[in-house]
Design an enzyme around this catalytic site. Structure first.
Site, PDB file in Angstrom:
ATOM      1  CD  GLU A  23     117.890  19.918  20.275  1.00  0.00           C
ATOM      2  OE1 GLU A  23     118.111  21.121  20.509  1.00  0.00           O
ATOM      3  OE2 GLU A  23     117.584  19.484  19.137  1.00  0.00           O
ATOM      4  CG  ASN A  24     116.594  23.510  26.529  1.00  0.00           C
ATOM      5  OD1 ASN A  24     116.790  24.702  26.286  1.00  0.00           O
ATOM      6  ND2 ASN A  24     117.602  22.676  26.820  1.00  0.00           N
ATOM      7  CD1 TRP A  25     110.637  21.449  22.979  1.00  0.00           C
ATOM      8  CD2 TRP A  25     109.393  21.949  24.775  1.00  0.00           C
ATOM      9  NE1 TRP A  25     110.028  22.667  22.749  1.00  0.00           N
ATOM     10  CE2 TRP A  25     109.254  22.990  23.829  1.00  0.00           C
ATOM     11  CE3 TRP A  25     108.703  22.051  25.988  1.00  0.00           C
ATOM     12  CZ2 TRP A  25     108.455  24.113  24.055  1.00  0.00           C
ATOM     13  CZ3 TRP A  25     107.900  23.165  26.212  1.00  0.00           C
ATOM     14  CH2 TRP A  25     107.789  24.176  25.260  1.00  0.00           C
ATOM     15  CB  SER A  57     117.489  24.187  22.625  1.00  0.00           C
ATOM     16  OG  SER A  57     117.427  23.055  23.467  1.00  0.00           O
ATOM     17  CD  GLU A  98     136.156  35.870  13.656  1.00  0.00           C
ATOM     18  OE1 GLU A  98     136.884  35.319  14.505  1.00  0.00           O
ATOM     19  OE2 GLU A  98     136.389  35.855  12.440  1.00  0.00           O
ATOM     20  CG  ASP A 115     125.821  25.463  28.436  1.00  0.00           C
ATOM     21  OD1 ASP A 115     124.870  25.055  29.138  1.00  0.00           O
ATOM     22  OD2 ASP A 115     126.695  24.699  27.984  1.00  0.00           O
TER      23      ASP A 115
HETATM   24  C1  FPP Z   1     121.571  26.631  29.945  1.00  0.00           C
HETATM   25  O1  FPP Z   1     121.924  26.237  31.225  1.00  0.00           O
HETATM   26  C2  FPP Z   1     120.471  27.571  29.901  1.00  0.00           C
HETATM   27  C3  FPP Z   1     119.191  27.277  29.534  1.00  0.00           C
HETATM   28  C4  FPP Z   1     118.724  25.954  29.174  1.00  0.00           C
HETATM   29  C5  FPP Z   1     118.154  28.285  29.435  1.00  0.00           C
HETATM   30  C6  FPP Z   1     118.577  29.715  29.385  1.00  0.00           C
HETATM   31  C7  FPP Z   1     117.665  30.466  30.232  1.00  0.00           C
HETATM   32  C8  FPP Z   1     117.962  31.543  30.963  1.00  0.00           C
HETATM   33  C9  FPP Z   1     119.257  32.213  30.936  1.00  0.00           C
HETATM   34  C10 FPP Z   1     116.975  32.077  31.902  1.00  0.00           C
HETATM   35  C11 FPP Z   1     115.976  33.014  31.460  1.00  0.00           C
HETATM   36  C12 FPP Z   1     115.978  33.479  30.079  1.00  0.00           C
HETATM   37  C13 FPP Z   1     115.391  34.624  29.709  1.00  0.00           C
HETATM   38  C14 FPP Z   1     115.394  35.069  28.294  1.00  0.00           C
HETATM   39  C15 FPP Z   1     114.746  35.476  30.697  1.00  0.00           C
HETATM   40  P1  FPP Z   1     121.842  24.699  31.581  1.00  0.00           P
HETATM   41  O2  FPP Z   1     120.647  24.505  32.410  1.00  0.00           O
HETATM   42  O3  FPP Z   1     121.914  23.893  30.334  1.00  0.00           O
HETATM   43  O4  FPP Z   1     123.152  24.544  32.423  1.00  0.00           O
HETATM   44  P2  FPP Z   1     124.035  23.232  32.590  1.00  0.00           P
HETATM   45  O5  FPP Z   1     124.587  22.912  31.228  1.00  0.00           O
HETATM   46  O6  FPP Z   1     125.087  23.663  33.538  1.00  0.00           O
HETATM   47  O7  FPP Z   1     123.133  22.180  33.131  1.00  0.00           O
END
Ligand code: FPP
Length: 238
Positions: A64-66, A62, A204, A17
């Site tokens: 929810e990310n959609w 996730s 943990e 995150d």
């Molecule tokens: C959270 O940051 C991260 C994600 C939603 C996606 C994770 C993806 C990667 C690390 C990039 C590529 C992945 C792979 C497997 C190559 P956020 O956007 O929610 O950050 P914020 O909470 O600060 O907005």
């Protein structure tokens, strides 16, 4: 850190995150945060292999990310495809098997094709597993398991009395993978965000304020060291 075999978690799960905030703090577009985050993914895969963690599960997208803007979803999907293409050789060199969990059918066809290809090509490796959670939600996984079990009951393959924790575990997405011993979350948020809800019952927790794009090998090893100091009692007494 020396590679000690005692007290190394078998399975580490990570909520990556803080990509967006990392980018915002630098006046960069969010996608830059994800790109730098992909570098952290590379670093953590290497560090996990280095210390002897056998299973590494990363929350890459996730359910929810959609809800995010389509442009950000598209950027994350392209990044994933690029990541798989550019890092496949490293998985082979280190004999790491790639697997995925989540509602994979929701992903665009080109992402599924690339994912399937690397999953197939690495399927024979047995020492290390990298599990990408994609279009993943912990509750959805439990719903899918309950559905599978309900069909088995309907078909009289099992009796309702036979439903126990073991049966539920064995109907989750990857029934052969042990539950995570350690759950890492970056960017300081104190939440589990619908990640591996069933499986983290006794994990943990390690929460660090470091934003994911800055979370590298030394941070991962720090988390492993911290885990090594914890006493796990599983509800028992010492
Ligand atoms: C959270 O940051 C991260 C994600 C939603 C996606 C994770 C993806 C990667 C690390 C990039 C590529 C992945 C792979 C497997 C190559 P956020 O956007 O929610 O950050 P914020 O909470 O600060 O907005």
């Amino acid at each position: 850190m020396e590679n000690k075999t005692e007290n190394i978690p078998l399975h580490v799960a990570v909520i990556m995150d803080g990509n967006g905030r990392w980018a915002k703090e630098r006046g960069l577009p969010r996608v830059k945060g994800h790109e730098e985050g992909a570098e952290s993914v590379r670093a953590v895969i290497r560090a996990a292999r280095d210390v002897g963690v056998k299973y590494l599960t990363l929350f890459a997208f996730s359910s929810e990310n959609w809800k995010r803007p389509q442009s950000e979803i598209d950027a994350l999907m392209s990044l994933l495809v690029r990541f798989l293409k550019q890092n496949e050789h490293e998985l082979h060199e280190n004999k790491i098997r790639l697997r995925s969990i989540g509602r994979i059918a929701d992903l665009p066809q080109n992402v599924r094709d690339e994912l399937d290809r690397v999953i197939q090509n690495t399927a024979s490796y047995t020492d290390y597993q990298l599990i990408l959670a994609l279009s993943y939600g912990g509750r959805a996984e439990i719903v899918d398991a309950v559905r599978k079990i309900a069909f088995k009951v309907k078909d009289r393959e099992i009796m309702p009395e036979e439903i126990d924790e073991k049966l539920i575990s064995s109907n989750l997405y990857l029934s052969d993978v042990p539950d995570p011993d350690l759950l890492i979350r970056t960017s300081g948020e104190m939440r589990v965000s619908n990640f591996l809800l069933w499986q983290i019952s006794y994990a943990e927790l390690y929460i660090t304020p470091v934003m994911w794009p800055e979370f590298r090998e030394e941070h991962f090893k720090q988390a492993i060291m911290e885990y090594g100091k914890r006493r796990r009692r599983f509800g028992n007494i010492e």
